[in-house]
Design a protein around this motif. Structure first.
Motif, PDB file in Angstrom:
ATOM      1  N   TYR A 125       4.532  16.735  -3.930  1.00 54.28           N
ATOM      2  CA  TYR A 125       3.469  17.007  -3.567  1.00 54.28           C
ATOM      3  C   TYR A 125       3.064  16.151  -3.048  1.00 54.28           C
ATOM      4  N   THR A 126       1.926  15.847  -2.061  1.00 51.01           N
ATOM      5  CA  THR A 126       1.799  14.276  -1.780  1.00 51.01           C
ATOM      6  C   THR A 126       0.281  14.138  -1.764  1.00 51.01           C
ATOM      7  N   ASP A 127      -0.602  15.312  -1.950  1.00 49.47           N
ATOM      8  CA  ASP A 127      -2.163  15.394  -1.496  1.00 49.47           C
ATOM      9  C   ASP A 127      -3.109  14.746  -3.278  1.00 49.47           C
ATOM     10  N   GLY A 128      -3.634  13.911  -1.839  1.00 52.51           N
ATOM     11  CA  GLY A 128      -4.498  12.979  -3.341  1.00 52.51           C
ATOM     12  C   GLY A 128      -4.672  11.293  -2.749  1.00 52.51           C
ATOM     13  N   SER A 129      -2.725  11.592  -2.457  1.00 49.47           N
ATOM     14  CA  SER A 129      -1.832  10.051  -2.153  1.00 49.47           C
ATOM     15  C   SER A 129      -2.956   9.336  -1.116  1.00 49.47           C
ATOM     16  N   GLU A 130      -2.405   8.094  -0.625  1.00 47.59           N
ATOM     17  CA  GLU A 130      -3.141   7.127   0.130  1.00 47.59           C
ATOM     18  C   GLU A 130      -2.304   6.992   1.241  1.00 47.59           C
ATOM     19  N   ASP A 131      -2.141   7.613   2.551  1.00 51.46           N
ATOM     20  CA  ASP A 131      -0.882   7.056   3.459  1.00 51.46           C
ATOM     21  C   ASP A 131      -1.385   6.060   3.526  1.00 51.46           C
ATOM     22  N   ILE A 132      -0.250   4.892   3.975  1.00 47.99           N
ATOM     23  CA  ILE A 132      -0.415   3.668   4.310  1.00 47.99           C
ATOM     24  C   ILE A 132       0.394   3.136   5.339  1.00 47.99           C
ATOM     25  N   THR A 133       1.159   4.696   5.681  1.00 48.54           N
ATOM     26  CA  THR A 133       2.434   4.382   6.945  1.00 48.54           C
ATOM     27  C   THR A 133       1.068   3.894   7.992  1.00 48.54           C
ATOM     28  N   ALA A 134       0.111   3.793   8.723  1.00 49.44           N
ATOM     29  CA  ALA A 134      -0.537   3.045   9.773  1.00 49.44           C
ATOM     30  C   ALA A 134      -0.614   1.035   9.432  1.00 49.44           C
ATOM     31  N   GLN A 135      -1.412   0.894   8.405  1.00 44.24           N
ATOM     32  CA  GLN A 135      -1.229  -0.073   7.646  1.00 44.24           C
ATOM     33  C   GLN A 135      -0.194  -0.595   7.711  1.00 44.24           C
ATOM     34  N   VAL A 136       0.961  -0.399   7.677  1.00 41.97           N
ATOM     35  CA  VAL A 136       2.119  -1.148   7.854  1.00 41.97           C
ATOM     36  C   VAL A 136       2.075  -1.088   8.911  1.00 41.97           C
ATOM     37  N   LYS A 137       2.406  -0.479   9.973  1.00 35.48           N
ATOM     38  CA  LYS A 137       2.003  -0.228  11.224  1.00 35.48           C
ATOM     39  C   LYS A 137       1.534  -1.834  11.971  1.00 35.48           C
ATOM     40  N   THR A 138       0.449  -2.161  12.115  1.00 40.43           N
ATOM     41  CA  THR A 138      -0.315  -2.538  11.776  1.00 40.43           C
ATOM     42  C   THR A 138       0.051  -4.294  11.411  1.00 40.43           C
ATOM     43  N   LYS A 139       0.425  -4.168  10.209  1.00 38.57           N
ATOM     44  CA  LYS A 139       1.146  -5.555   9.813  1.00 38.57           C
ATOM     45  C   LYS A 139       2.302  -5.733  10.522  1.00 38.57           C
ATOM     46  N   LEU A 140       3.077  -5.126  11.161  1.00 36.35           N
ATOM     47  CA  LEU A 140       4.038  -5.082  11.170  1.00 36.35           C
ATOM     48  C   LEU A 140       3.966  -5.027  13.091  1.00 36.35           C
TER      49      LEU A 140
ATOM     50  N   ALA B   2       3.340  -2.915  14.742  1.00 36.75           N
ATOM     51  CA  ALA B   2       3.755  -1.578  15.522  1.00 36.75           C
ATOM     52  C   ALA B   2       3.194  -0.904  16.127  1.00 36.75           C
ATOM     53  N   SER B   3       3.592  -0.543  17.789  1.00 36.52           N
ATOM     54  CA  SER B   3       2.480   1.007  18.255  1.00 36.52           C
ATOM     55  C   SER B   3       1.400   1.640  16.593  1.00 36.52           C
ATOM     56  N   ALA B   4       0.494   2.282  16.956  1.00 34.89           N
ATOM     57  CA  ALA B   4      -0.368   2.772  15.765  1.00 34.89           C
ATOM     58  C   ALA B   4      -0.717   4.359  16.332  1.00 34.89           C
ATOM     59  N   THR B   5       0.696   4.375  17.272  1.00 30.68           N
ATOM     60  CA  THR B   5       0.251   5.902  17.957  1.00 30.68           C
ATOM     61  C   THR B   5       1.017   6.463  16.708  1.00 30.68           C
ATOM     62  N   ALA B   6      -0.146   7.438  16.195  1.00 25.30           N
ATOM     63  CA  ALA B   6       0.042   8.595  15.111  1.00 25.30           C
ATOM     64  C   ALA B   6       0.678   9.258  15.738  1.00 25.30           C
ATOM     65  N   THR B   7       2.162   9.361  14.352  1.00 22.66           N
ATOM     66  CA  THR B   7       3.365  10.867  14.688  1.00 22.66           C
ATOM     67  C   THR B   7       2.419  11.890  13.760  1.00 22.66           C
ATOM     68  N   LYS B   8       3.143  12.984  13.937  1.00 20.09           N
ATOM     69  CA  LYS B   8       3.440  14.017  12.946  1.00 20.09           C
ATOM     70  C   LYS B   8       3.777  13.795  11.855  1.00 20.09           C
ATOM     71  N   PRO B   9       2.689  13.925  11.033  1.00 17.69           N
ATOM     72  CA  PRO B   9       2.768  13.683   9.544  1.00 17.69           C
ATOM     73  C   PRO B   9       3.467  14.684   8.890  1.00 17.69           C
ATOM     74  N   ALA B  10       5.069  13.411   7.837  1.00 13.62           N
ATOM     75  CA  ALA B  10       5.919  14.907   7.184  1.00 13.62           C
ATOM     76  C   ALA B  10       5.157  16.031   6.840  1.00 13.62           C
ATOM     77  N   ALA B  11       5.701  17.070   6.316  1.00 17.41           N
ATOM     78  CA  ALA B  11       5.689  18.692   6.448  1.00 17.41           C
ATOM     79  C   ALA B  11       5.142  18.393   4.211  1.00 17.41           C
ATOM     80  N   LYS B  12       4.406  19.684   3.875  1.00 17.14           N
ATOM     81  CA  LYS B  12       3.997  18.759   1.890  1.00 17.14           C
ATOM     82  C   LYS B  12       4.329  20.457   2.090  1.00 17.14           C
ATOM     83  N   LYS B  13       4.926  20.110   0.769  1.00 16.58           N
ATOM     84  CA  LYS B  13       5.820  20.980   0.467  1.00 16.58           C
ATOM     85  C   LYS B  13       4.851  21.348  -1.038  1.00 16.58           C
TER      86      LYS B  13
END
Length: 189
Positions: free
Chosen positions: A161-176, A178-189
């Protein structure tokens, strides 16, 4: 009296532990998305693809040579008569030895090619993986995160379960960079 004192100590420890746990922040990152948007990964992939194609071309030439010589030996065998039995047999034995040598050369070349491709992948991908890991660590420290889970591999790390956690993918891509184009997030279980 001792029982009441023990109860208050236990309650105090439990509350202290809960307060400490409440202060820990959890984040998640999708490394698959990050790698998919890094130009370095695309360049490395193209380099590895070119090397693979070159090695396949070399091996295919050897296979064609093997098939040509095998066909020639089979055709030579059809000419076998009592009159030329000795000379044709010698030629066929020589061809068999040559074919065995070519077969071994092909197998050795395949093994060597696989080793070279694997080495090249390590040379090109390992530094990128280290760079991504460093960026994830930097973003996690900037955001005061205690834990970061990779949601691209939920099965491997048993993230349920990931609800409530902070997604830092965009910030890591920015730091690197990389293209900030969002892709479909991983499905929550």
């Amino acid at each position: 009296m001792k029982l009441i004192k023990l109860f208050f100590i236990a309650a105090g420890l439990t509350l202290t532990a809960n307060v400490a746990n409440a202060q820990q922040k959890i984040g998640n990152v999708n490394t698959e998305d990050i790698f998919a948007n890094l130009a370095e990964v695309k360049t490395a992939g193209a380099t590895i693809d070119n090397l693979t194609k070159a090695k396949q071309g070399e091996i295919e030439k050897m296979i064609t040579e093997y098939q040509t010589k095998l066909k020639a030996a089979q055709d030579k065998e059809k000419t076998l008569t009592e009159a030329n039995k000795e000379s044709v047999t010698k030629e066929l034995m020589a061809a068999q030895t040559e074919l065995q040598g070519l077969g071994k050369k092909i197998e050795d070349s395949r093994a060597q090619a696989a080793k070279e491709i694997s080495t090249k992948q390590g040379e090109l991908i390992t530094p990128i993986q280290q760079k991504v890991k460093a960026a994830i660590s930097a973003v996690a420290k900037e955001r005061n995160l205690s834990y970061v889970f990779d949601v691209s591999a939920q099965e491997a790390n048993n993230l349920v379960y990931t609800d409530g956690s902070e997604d830092i993918t965009a910030q890591v891509k920015t730091k690197l960079g990389a293209s900030a184009t969002a892709t479909k997030p991983a499905a929550k279980k």
